[in-house]
Design a protein around this motif. Structure first.
Motif, PDB file in Angstrom:
ATOM      1  N   ILE A 161      45.241  46.604  73.353  1.00 37.16           N
ATOM      2  CA  ILE A 161      46.465  47.968  73.824  1.00 37.16           C
ATOM      3  C   ILE A 161      47.695  47.102  73.473  1.00 37.16           C
ATOM      4  N   ILE A 162      47.884  45.973  74.134  1.00 29.69           N
ATOM      5  CA  ILE A 162      49.381  45.406  74.458  1.00 29.69           C
ATOM      6  C   ILE A 162      49.713  45.050  72.828  1.00 29.69           C
ATOM      7  N   TYR A 163      48.250  44.459  72.254  1.00 27.82           N
ATOM      8  CA  TYR A 163      48.430  43.892  70.438  1.00 27.82           C
ATOM      9  C   TYR A 163      49.389  44.549  69.898  1.00 27.82           C
ATOM     10  N   GLN A 164      48.520  45.976  69.865  1.00 25.98           N
ATOM     11  CA  GLN A 164      48.807  47.171  68.922  1.00 25.98           C
ATOM     12  C   GLN A 164      50.183  47.818  69.557  1.00 25.98           C
ATOM     13  N   ILE A 165      50.526  47.684  70.939  1.00 25.54           N
ATOM     14  CA  ILE A 165      52.392  48.287  71.458  1.00 25.54           C
ATOM     15  C   ILE A 165      52.803  47.143  70.988  1.00 25.54           C
ATOM     16  N   LYS A 166      52.736  46.242  70.472  1.00 25.34           N
ATOM     17  CA  LYS A 166      53.740  45.167  70.018  1.00 25.34           C
ATOM     18  C   LYS A 166      54.066  45.561  68.217  1.00 25.34           C
ATOM     19  N   ARG A 167      53.200  45.466  67.859  1.00 22.92           N
ATOM     20  CA  ARG A 167      53.239  45.244  66.607  1.00 22.92           C
ATOM     21  C   ARG A 167      53.796  47.553  66.107  1.00 22.92           C
ATOM     22  N   MET A 168      53.874  48.018  67.673  1.00 23.25           N
ATOM     23  CA  MET A 168      54.267  49.668  66.765  1.00 23.25           C
ATOM     24  C   MET A 168      55.840  49.730  66.912  1.00 23.25           C
ATOM     25  N   SER A 169      56.675  49.982  65.705  1.00 26.89           N
ATOM     26  CA  SER A 169      58.014  50.421  65.942  1.00 26.89           C
ATOM     27  C   SER A 169      59.073  51.124  66.727  1.00 26.89           C
ATOM     28  N   TRP A 170      60.331  51.437  66.297  1.00 23.70           N
ATOM     29  CA  TRP A 170      61.146  52.251  67.765  1.00 23.70           C
ATOM     30  C   TRP A 170      60.248  53.349  67.909  1.00 23.70           C
ATOM     31  N   SER A 171      60.803  53.774  66.610  1.00 23.74           N
ATOM     32  CA  SER A 171      60.098  55.934  66.696  1.00 23.74           C
ATOM     33  C   SER A 171      59.000  55.881  67.239  1.00 23.74           C
ATOM     34  N   GLU A 172      57.972  54.842  67.105  1.00 23.27           N
ATOM     35  CA  GLU A 172      56.757  55.214  67.777  1.00 23.27           C
ATOM     36  C   GLU A 172      56.986  54.735  69.101  1.00 23.27           C
ATOM     37  N   ILE A 173      57.486  53.979  69.451  1.00 21.70           N
ATOM     38  CA  ILE A 173      57.211  53.351  70.771  1.00 21.70           C
ATOM     39  C   ILE A 173      57.776  54.743  71.677  1.00 21.70           C
ATOM     40  N   VAL A 174      58.980  55.434  71.454  1.00 21.90           N
ATOM     41  CA  VAL A 174      59.631  56.549  72.036  1.00 21.90           C
ATOM     42  C   VAL A 174      58.364  58.138  72.186  1.00 21.90           C
ATOM     43  N   LEU A 175      57.912  57.755  70.934  1.00 20.44           N
ATOM     44  CA  LEU A 175      57.109  58.117  70.839  1.00 20.44           C
ATOM     45  C   LEU A 175      55.661  58.710  72.195  1.00 20.44           C
ATOM     46  N   LEU A 176      55.528  57.318  72.049  1.00 19.05           N
ATOM     47  CA  LEU A 176      53.981  57.077  73.302  1.00 19.05           C
ATOM     48  C   LEU A 176      54.884  57.082  74.324  1.00 19.05           C
ATOM     49  N   ILE A 177      56.227  56.454  74.450  1.00 24.20           N
ATOM     50  CA  ILE A 177      56.198  56.828  76.002  1.00 24.20           C
ATOM     51  C   ILE A 177      56.368  58.700  76.586  1.00 24.20           C
ATOM     52  N   SER A 178      57.248  59.088  75.628  1.00 26.07           N
ATOM     53  CA  SER A 178      57.304  60.246  75.978  1.00 26.07           C
ATOM     54  C   SER A 178      55.822  61.286  76.219  1.00 26.07           C
ATOM     55  N   LEU A 179      55.125  61.119  75.264  1.00 24.30           N
ATOM     56  CA  LEU A 179      54.207  62.014  75.113  1.00 24.30           C
ATOM     57  C   LEU A 179      53.626  61.413  77.095  1.00 24.30           C
ATOM     58  N   VAL A 180      53.326  59.914  76.816  1.00 23.75           N
ATOM     59  CA  VAL A 180      53.032  59.232  78.462  1.00 23.75           C
ATOM     60  C   VAL A 180      53.599  59.776  78.998  1.00 23.75           C
ATOM     61  N   LEU A 181      54.738  60.510  78.987  1.00 28.86           N
ATOM     62  CA  LEU A 181      55.287  61.260  80.408  1.00 28.86           C
ATOM     63  C   LEU A 181      54.568  62.071  80.533  1.00 28.86           C
ATOM     64  N   VAL A 182      54.728  62.703  79.223  1.00 34.99           N
ATOM     65  CA  VAL A 182      53.689  64.529  79.819  1.00 34.99           C
ATOM     66  C   VAL A 182      52.460  64.338  79.845  1.00 34.99           C
ATOM     67  N   ALA A 183      51.808  62.788  79.511  1.00 35.70           N
ATOM     68  CA  ALA A 183      50.314  62.995  80.270  1.00 35.70           C
ATOM     69  C   ALA A 183      50.367  62.653  81.806  1.00 35.70           C
ATOM     70  N   ALA A 184      51.684  62.118  81.646  1.00 34.67           N
ATOM     71  CA  ALA A 184      51.516  62.335  83.525  1.00 34.67           C
ATOM     72  C   ALA A 184      51.309  63.204  84.750  1.00 34.67           C
ATOM     73  N   PHE A 185      52.806  64.407  83.511  1.00 30.20           N
ATOM     74  CA  PHE A 185      53.035  65.155  84.126  1.00 30.20           C
ATOM     75  C   PHE A 185      51.883  66.262  84.698  1.00 30.20           C
ATOM     76  N   LEU A 186      50.910  66.118  83.613  1.00 35.26           N
ATOM     77  CA  LEU A 186      49.682  67.344  83.237  1.00 35.26           C
ATOM     78  C   LEU A 186      48.575  66.736  84.110  1.00 35.26           C
ATOM     79  N   PHE A 187      48.692  65.319  84.532  1.00 35.21           N
ATOM     80  CA  PHE A 187      47.947  64.715  85.315  1.00 35.21           C
ATOM     81  C   PHE A 187      48.389  64.318  87.057  1.00 35.21           C
ATOM     82  N   LEU A 188      49.537  64.981  87.016  1.00 39.52           N
ATOM     83  CA  LEU A 188      49.304  65.629  88.838  1.00 39.52           C
ATOM     84  C   LEU A 188      48.762  65.749  89.429  1.00 39.52           C
ATOM     85  N   PRO A 189      48.154  67.631  88.822  1.00 39.98           N
ATOM     86  CA  PRO A 189      46.970  67.802  89.698  1.00 39.98           C
ATOM     87  C   PRO A 189      45.882  67.511  90.307  1.00 39.98           C
TER      88      PRO A 189
END
Lengths: 321, 290
Positions: B4-32
């Motif tokens: 996972i770490i290896y793949q994250i290192k290889r990601m472009s900037w736009s992909e990292i932004v996407l990843l972070i925002s999706l992780v935030l969404v997922a975390a929010f949905l996971f709250l309950p």
């Protein structure tokens, strides 16, 4: 030529007898298929086909569960349209609003979320997908605890506390007792928990799209990702989208329980979250007018049938595709 | 983790932004779910703190203890509901897997009269929600005289068009030649089914298991409508009595207990899903309605 004619004619006359015999022998040859199919088909008939037909029959009767059902023709349907104020004022509009946001809007949301997740590398994708899919696994029942605490009407409620802290509101709001908010809360909660099997089907569907199509699209002048979705992704994964939309319809239909779970009573505050399914339960289990309740559920089934027809029209594959 | 770490290192900037925002969404949905986990382990003093706390500070098993002890004083002990639920889930699971696998195999690989009719009805029944016809179902159950029996819990679930449909779509892509070859080698139909179709359809079986366990483990319809005998009802029904205010459940003290019960409802689903997640995605690829 004459004898020939008779010989060709005779089997023609014998046709029905022979074909019945043929059919019977074919049925006997295929007996294993029917034995394999039987357990499912028997249960299917008993618990799906028979109940649906019984509901149709009962919808034309007046029946209280004790006396014999009395045939009343279309009376139930007529009084639904002309006299049932609660249905017309609350159940129908509420269901339409609820179904619109949970159905099409929730569906588009599911699609885009699945699409965004698909852009992630495979290993991360699974974890994010799990986090989003998880709430639908808990089931509405266990989540009642969560929503009751989150939307609790006093200072201790999480939403109230949050809004008070940042100064959006001055006094705590009775979220679950105020009719104005109840339906909206129901919609939010249902969408939240709605990332179910259909969501997984879509996520898997992206894998079925032929990669070469994207290359070809780029050569043919597709400029951005949005066009790519419209012209390549959606048409290629229509089958999954169709399955997913059927699952969405079922989800919306079933959703009557959510208003009971949120309000903790069979009828939501001032009918604010009264859906058609609650109307069915109201007449069936509180008033014991089973005939009328069946009629309402038949209306609900008919509505969902047309919703399904519509999604087949949208995502169904045309001949030769 | 390394991958996972290896793949994250290889990601472009736009992909990292996407990843972070999706992780935030997922975390929010996971709250309950985080909430249930924390709430279930909160001691009584923390449940009604002001300001409300989210994370548990002094985890305790008190709520689980209460959940089991509370009903021990009541008419029906907690363990009875639990036992009923387990029996029903296990039996239903095996019943659904075998009936739907058998039906799907025949619908996919055999030719017989009425096949297209049966398929058409199943497709139509995909949209069927058992909640809509609770009353006629209750009448059918009474006629069959299986009220207050485990059969009353199990049989309605066997009528699962979704299970048969998913199974059939999956078996469709098992090559016919394979089955023909087995026939030429002298295998009987039963042998083909047990030795060939069953193992090959395993991903679909896993998926059906996930869907069925979720449906059965959380179901209250059978307990409320078909079971009048309190000793035949299942765990989810018992939990509704804890959470609904009117039915004698104490909402104040009940919160921690209800959260503990909620966690109990969720964990089996999660474990099964984690076990079979890969298989499930393999099946969903074939879920398309054509």
């Amino acid at each position: 030529m004459k004898p020939n004619l008779t010989t060709t004619k005779r089997p023609m006359r014998m046709m029905p007898a022979i074909s019945i015999q043929k059919m019977l022998s074919a049925l006997w040859r295929q007996r294993l298929s029917y034995i394999f199919l039987a357990p499912f088909l028997i249960c299917f008939t008993l618990f799906i086909l028979v109940p649906v037909f019984m509901a149709m029959f009962m919808s034309f009767t007046s029946y209280d569960g004790f006396h014999m059902p009395r045939f009343v023709g279309f009376d139930n349907f007529i009084s639904l349209i002309t006299q049932d104020q609660i249905f017309m004022k609350y159940a129908l509009p509420n269901t339409i609003k609820f179904a619109f946001f949970v159905g099409p809007v929730g569906y588009v949301l599911t699609f885009f979320l699945a699409w965004l997740i698909y852009q992630l590398p495979k290993s991360v994708r699974d974890i994010v997908a799990l986090a989003i899919y998880a709430p639908s696994m808990v089931g509405g029942l266990a989540l009642t605890v969560v929503w009751q605490a989150a939307f609790s009407g006093d200072y201790v409620g999480y939403l109230n506390h949050f809004l008070l802290k940042f100064g959006f509101i001055k006094a705590p709001i009775l979220w679950l007792q105020t009719p104005d908010y109840f339906l909206d809360i129901m919609i939010v909660v249902t969408v939240w928990m709605g990332f179910n099997v259909g969501f997984l089907a879509m996520l898997a569907g992206f894998d079925t799209v032929n990669r070469e199509l994207y290359e070809a699209g780029r050569i043919d002048g597709i400029a951005n990702r949005l066009q790519e979705i419209f012209y390549i992704t959606v048409p290629s994964m229509k089958p999954q989208m169709l399955f997913s939309s059927v699952m969405a319809i079922v989800g919306t239909l079933k959703a009557g329980a959510i208003s009971t779970q949120l309000s903790g009573a069979p009828i939501s505050p001032q009918y604010s979250g009264h859906l058609i399914l609650n109307h069915v339960d109201d007449y069936a289990f509180l008033r014991y007018e089973l005939g009328y309740a069946s009629m309402v559920s038949v209306v609900l089934l008919v509505i969902s049938y047309f919703a399904m027809k519509l999604s087949y029209r949208l995502f169904g594959q045309k001949e030769g595709e | 983790m390394g991958a996972i770490i290896y793949q994250i290192k290889r990601m472009s900037w736009s992909e990292i932004v996407l990843l972070i925002s999706l992780v935030l969404v997922a975390a929010f949905l996971f709250l309950p779910i985080l909430f249930i986990f924390n709430h279930a382990f909160k001691p009584f003093s923390e449940l009604f703190n002001y300001p409300p706390t989210f994370i548990v500070r002094q985890p305790t098993f008190q709520n689980f203890n209460d959940l089991i002890m509370k009903t021990a004083t009541g008419a029906v002990p907690f363990t009875r509901y639990m036992f009923n639920s387990l029996i029903v889930v296990v039996c239903t699971l095996f019943a659904v897997i075998f009936t739907s696998l058998m039906a799907a195999y025949v619908l996919s690989k055999h030719k017989f009269y009425f096949k297209s009719l049966v398929m058409a009805i199943i497709m139509l029944a995909l949209m069927y929600a058992p909640e809509t016809v609770g009353i006629p179902r209750y009448l059918v159950i009474s006629w069959l005289n299986i009220n207050n029996t485990y059969l009353g819990h199990i049989l309605p679930f066997i009528a699962s068009p979704v299970a048969v449909f998913l199974m059939k779509q999956f078996i469709d892509q098992i090559p016919n030649d394979l089955i023909e070859a087995a026939k030429i080698d002298g295998a009987t139909e039963l042998r083909i089914f047990a030795r060939l179709v069953l193992p090959l359809a395993f991903p679909a079986v896993a998926t059906i298991s996930i869907i069925t366990i979720q449906a059965v483990w959380g179901d209250t319809q059978a307990s409320t409508l078909f079971m009048q005998d309190e000793t035949m009802k299942t765990l989810p029904y018992y939990i509704t009595t804890l959470t609904s205010a009117g039915a004698g459940g104490n909402t104040i003290a009940g919160q921690g207990i209800a959260a503990a019960a909620g966690l109990l409802m969720f964990l089996p689903n999660l474990i099964i899903f984690l076990l079979f997640q890969k298989r499930m995605m393999e099946t969903m690829v074939h879920s398309g309605v054509k």
